[in-house]
Design an enzyme around this catalytic site. Sequence first.
Site, short mmCIF file in Angstrom:
data_model
loop_
_atom_site.label_atom_id
_atom_site.label_comp_id
_atom_site.label_asym_id
_atom_site.label_seq_id
_atom_site.Cartn_x
_atom_site.Cartn_y
_atom_site.Cartn_z
N LYS A 79 0.82 -1.22 0.00
CA LYS A 79 0.00 0.00 0.00
C LYS A 79 0.85 1.27 0.00
CE LYS A 79 -4.44 -1.46 1.81
NZ LYS A 79 -5.35 -1.43 2.96
N ASP B 226 -7.71 -11.01 8.14
CA ASP B 226 -7.72 -9.63 7.66
C ASP B 226 -9.17 -9.15 7.54
OD1 ASP B 226 -6.75 -7.24 6.58
OD2 ASP B 226 -6.74 -8.02 4.53
N HIS C 127 -5.73 -11.46 -1.03
CA HIS C 127 -7.05 -11.10 -1.57
C HIS C 127 -7.54 -12.12 -2.60
CE1 HIS C 127 -7.56 -7.27 0.49
NE2 HIS C 127 -6.29 -7.03 0.26
FE LIG Z 1 -4.81 -5.99 1.50
#
Ligand SMILES: [Fe+2]
Length: 331
Positions: free
Chosen positions: A188, A266, A238
């Site tokens: 990120k 998560d 993900h």
């Molecule tokens: Fe993530």
Amino acid sequence: MKRAYRILCVDDEDFNLDLLEALLKPHGYETLTALNGREALAVLAAKPVDLVLLDINMPVMNGHELCKLLKADPQLSHIPVIMITSLDSKENKMKGMESGAEEFLSKPYDQTELLLRIGNMLRTAEFEGAFDYLILALARAAEANDIDTGNHILRVAEYAALVSRELGQSERFIETIRNQATLHDVGKVHIPSHILKKPGRLTPEEMEEMKQHTVFGAIIIGDHPHLEFGRRIALCHHERWDGTGYPKGLKGEEIPLEARITAICDCYDALRNSRVYKPNYDHDGACRIITVGDDRMRPEHFDPKVMDAFKKLAPQFDELYKKMLDPKEKV
Ligand SMILES: [Fe+2]
């Protein structure tokens, strides 16, 4: 000045403890002693210890039992354990390995060998400690652009260790996931702040950009063999069991186990945590969305075995969430 290394010697025979103390003290080590596992736990709770020398056959709590407890405790699991056994049997060694001991020595042990092994293990533990510390520093650095997610990364790592244990994974697996799941969102750092902090849903273009954090994460972590877990988690956390995830759309067991485990952890923590673009849920709300689904999340997204473990461990997730909530985080 750095304090002397502190070694906890655990043996039910005073004579053996005296022998160890007489050997270790002249080499600059500080020693602590305990006559059984339960006493040892009390010592460990009171003072930081750098290494444990452990006899196997003791009353109250034997060496294997103590070692298992120690390795399951996130505060203590990093402490190296040497088991000293009078029984040089294969079975004892196997049991010791199962309980997570790092080294074995059979009685009567060679004093020079014991000192050498202690020295080596302390040096290794120190390097590993620095390595783990840097992993967390890297994970923290990547949060600079993001909204304040408090202790999110630490909680995800703890839940992941919990699930891994429930799934019967090795101590090494559990320790590695606990340490490296903190890196899941490290990519990120490459995502613009206006996307990370955007209130409301992302446009399809923004979503595509956001998805790249997985690929960036894998690039940042690189291909060092000691960081393999972290890289696979960053890249695949993900992905979804039914193949609808990103970046590759992997399906089922094509997704590495450590990433399948981290995914559910998560999601749980993200649901509980209030973020700019969505309200937070209480424990039951978060569990309902994971196990029953909503407009975005489906139970089919998760590995059924990991889902079963999650259902079983749900109360412990709630406990950890509350225990590890940063005071700054909104409840
Ligand atoms: Fe993530």
